[in-house]
Design a protein around this motif. Sequence first.
Motif, mmCIF file in Angstrom:
data_model
loop_
_atom_site.group_PDB
_atom_site.id
_atom_site.type_symbol
_atom_site.label_atom_id
_atom_site.label_comp_id
_atom_site.label_asym_id
_atom_site.label_seq_id
_atom_site.Cartn_x
_atom_site.Cartn_y
_atom_site.Cartn_z
ATOM 1 N N ASN A 107 0.869 -1.164 0.000
ATOM 2 C CA ASN A 107 0.000 0.000 0.000
ATOM 3 C C ASN A 107 0.906 1.212 0.000
ATOM 4 N N ALA A 108 0.897 1.968 -1.084
ATOM 5 C CA ALA A 108 1.846 3.067 -1.247
ATOM 6 C C ALA A 108 1.701 4.128 -0.170
ATOM 7 N N THR A 109 0.515 4.275 0.399
ATOM 8 C CA THR A 109 0.327 5.316 1.412
ATOM 9 C C THR A 109 0.830 4.858 2.771
ATOM 10 N N LYS A 110 0.803 3.551 3.035
ATOM 11 C CA LYS A 110 1.230 3.047 4.340
ATOM 12 C C LYS A 110 2.712 2.693 4.364
ATOM 13 N N ASN A 111 3.272 2.363 3.192
ATOM 14 C CA ASN A 111 4.675 2.004 3.116
ATOM 15 C C ASN A 111 5.409 3.023 2.258
ATOM 16 N N PRO A 112 5.897 4.092 2.857
ATOM 17 C CA PRO A 112 6.553 5.134 2.074
ATOM 18 C C PRO A 112 7.775 4.596 1.338
ATOM 19 N N ILE A 113 7.971 5.110 0.131
ATOM 20 C CA ILE A 113 9.082 4.665 -0.702
ATOM 21 C C ILE A 113 10.391 5.194 -0.153
ATOM 22 N N SER A 114 11.380 4.317 -0.076
ATOM 23 C CA SER A 114 12.716 4.704 0.372
ATOM 24 C C SER A 114 13.514 5.173 -0.843
ATOM 25 N N VAL A 115 13.711 6.466 -0.944
ATOM 26 C CA VAL A 115 14.374 7.049 -2.107
ATOM 27 C C VAL A 115 15.859 6.714 -2.097
ATOM 28 N N TYR A 116 16.387 6.393 -3.257
ATOM 29 C CA TYR A 116 17.815 6.115 -3.398
ATOM 30 C C TYR A 116 18.527 7.430 -3.694
ATOM 31 N N GLU A 117 19.423 7.823 -2.815
ATOM 32 C CA GLU A 117 20.148 9.076 -2.978
ATOM 33 C C GLU A 117 21.386 8.849 -3.845
ATOM 34 N N VAL A 118 21.450 9.538 -4.966
ATOM 35 C CA VAL A 118 22.592 9.428 -5.870
ATOM 36 C C VAL A 118 23.593 10.528 -5.549
ATOM 37 N N ASP A 119 24.829 10.136 -5.370
ATOM 38 C CA ASP A 119 25.900 11.096 -5.080
ATOM 39 C C ASP A 119 26.474 11.577 -6.410
ATOM 40 N N ILE A 120 26.062 12.777 -6.829
ATOM 41 C CA ILE A 120 26.502 13.327 -8.108
ATOM 42 C C ILE A 120 27.863 14.001 -7.940
ATOM 43 N N PRO A 121 28.878 13.578 -8.689
ATOM 44 C CA PRO A 121 30.215 14.180 -8.550
ATOM 45 C C PRO A 121 30.229 15.652 -8.966
ATOM 46 N N VAL A 122 31.180 16.384 -8.444
ATOM 47 C CA VAL A 122 31.371 17.775 -8.837
ATOM 48 C C VAL A 122 31.650 17.826 -10.335
ATOM 49 N N GLY A 123 30.978 18.738 -11.027
ATOM 50 C CA GLY A 123 31.170 18.876 -12.465
ATOM 51 C C GLY A 123 30.207 18.066 -13.299
ATOM 52 N N PHE A 124 29.423 17.211 -12.657
ATOM 53 C CA PHE A 124 28.441 16.388 -13.363
ATOM 54 C C PHE A 124 27.058 17.049 -13.293
ATOM 55 N N PRO A 125 26.234 16.895 -14.330
ATOM 56 C CA PRO A 125 24.854 17.372 -14.253
ATOM 57 C C PRO A 125 24.002 16.420 -13.423
ATOM 58 N N GLU A 126 22.813 16.869 -13.070
ATOM 59 C CA GLU A 126 21.881 15.993 -12.368
ATOM 60 C C GLU A 126 21.395 14.891 -13.302
ATOM 61 N N LEU A 127 21.114 13.743 -12.718
ATOM 62 C CA LEU A 127 20.565 12.637 -13.504
ATOM 63 C C LEU A 127 19.089 12.875 -13.790
ATOM 64 N N GLU A 128 18.658 12.448 -14.947
ATOM 65 C CA GLU A 128 17.239 12.488 -15.274
ATOM 66 C C GLU A 128 16.682 11.070 -15.288
ATOM 67 N N PHE A 129 15.443 10.937 -14.848
ATOM 68 C CA PHE A 129 14.823 9.614 -14.779
ATOM 69 C C PHE A 129 13.528 9.618 -15.583
ATOM 70 N N PRO A 130 13.218 8.516 -16.252
ATOM 71 C CA PRO A 130 11.952 8.444 -16.988
ATOM 72 C C PRO A 130 10.771 8.431 -16.033
ATOM 73 N N GLU A 131 9.665 8.896 -16.498
ATOM 74 C CA GLU A 131 8.462 8.929 -15.668
ATOM 75 C C GLU A 131 8.117 7.522 -15.186
#
Length: 339
Positions: free
Chosen positions: A21-45
């Motif tokens: 149940n998406a409302t009762k079990n919150p999604i654990s977001v994966y934190e990406v460590d973006i290196p200096v000089g790199f752009p942010e990652l884009e993700f498909p919908e």
Amino acid sequence: MRGVLIIGSLVLLSGFFVAFNATKNPISVYEVDIPVGFPELEFPEGNALTQTRVELGRMLFYDPILSVDSTVSCASCHNQTLAFADNKVISPGVEGRLGMRNAPTLANVGYNPTLLFDGFLKTLEMQVLVPIQEHAEFNSNIVDIAEKLKKDSLYVRMSVEAYERLPDPYVITRAISSFERTLISGNSKYDQQVYQKNNVMNRSEKRGMNLFFNELNCVECHSGFNFTDFSVQNNGLYEVYADSGRQRATKIEADRAIFKVPTLRNIALTAPYMHDGSIATLEEVIMHYESGGKSHLNKSEKIKPFQLSKRERKDLIRFLECLTDYEFITNPAFSNPFE
């Protein structure tokens, strides 16, 4: 095969059930460590990174269950210690079958606007299907793979947690893509020198960097944070190519023997080189470009002969070795979860 029944938010299989149940079990977001000089990652919908999606994809990446005879996995051709490339000219698939192309690195593959040497596919999710169905790779069927995964209670539980559905082609392609998007490499000696402002490069490496960026202007093709402009080019490797390159996908003659410009990150680890693994060493690669390449109708105008001294060639190689990210190739987050 176990029986499967879906009722509301319950997935029932003989012997166990998984509730979500998406409302009762919150999604654990994966934190990406973006290196200096790199752009942010884009993700498909619909496929933002979460802990479970990444871990599920990591398991599938290393699991030979994806191949028809359970002998070959994604990691068989994309070895972490080799920057997720291979040291073979052509990596063998099931029953030792050989294709036509060298396995490219997956470092920073999440930033690639197109995939494969053809530079034709647009998403990682689509690319995952290629080795699965290729006769010389997995020679499998993603629907059959999904049926095998449904017999594994752990894969079922993780699929439901990650995507709120049983293992199926949607889950398989998106989970593997999620893991591959975390394969970010940006902590090489070069990065420490340029972005982190630590004076770690020696004189030879700095001379090689000057050759690369200024005198030889290698950045015409190998530019930006990932040392590629992501274009497709012919570099004069042959006069006649056994592999038709991008033309195989587009059927356009102007695309014959055209291949995507690869990243140079971790290049010292990813020999042999070129789309067919035909050049064994970095020195030989440099000598190829010094020669100006062979004549071909579609050869890039950027490929022109030049001359280096023995010391200059050594300096250039030393700089290219500075693009090796040792943290990347030893990161436990990317390693085989079954070991």
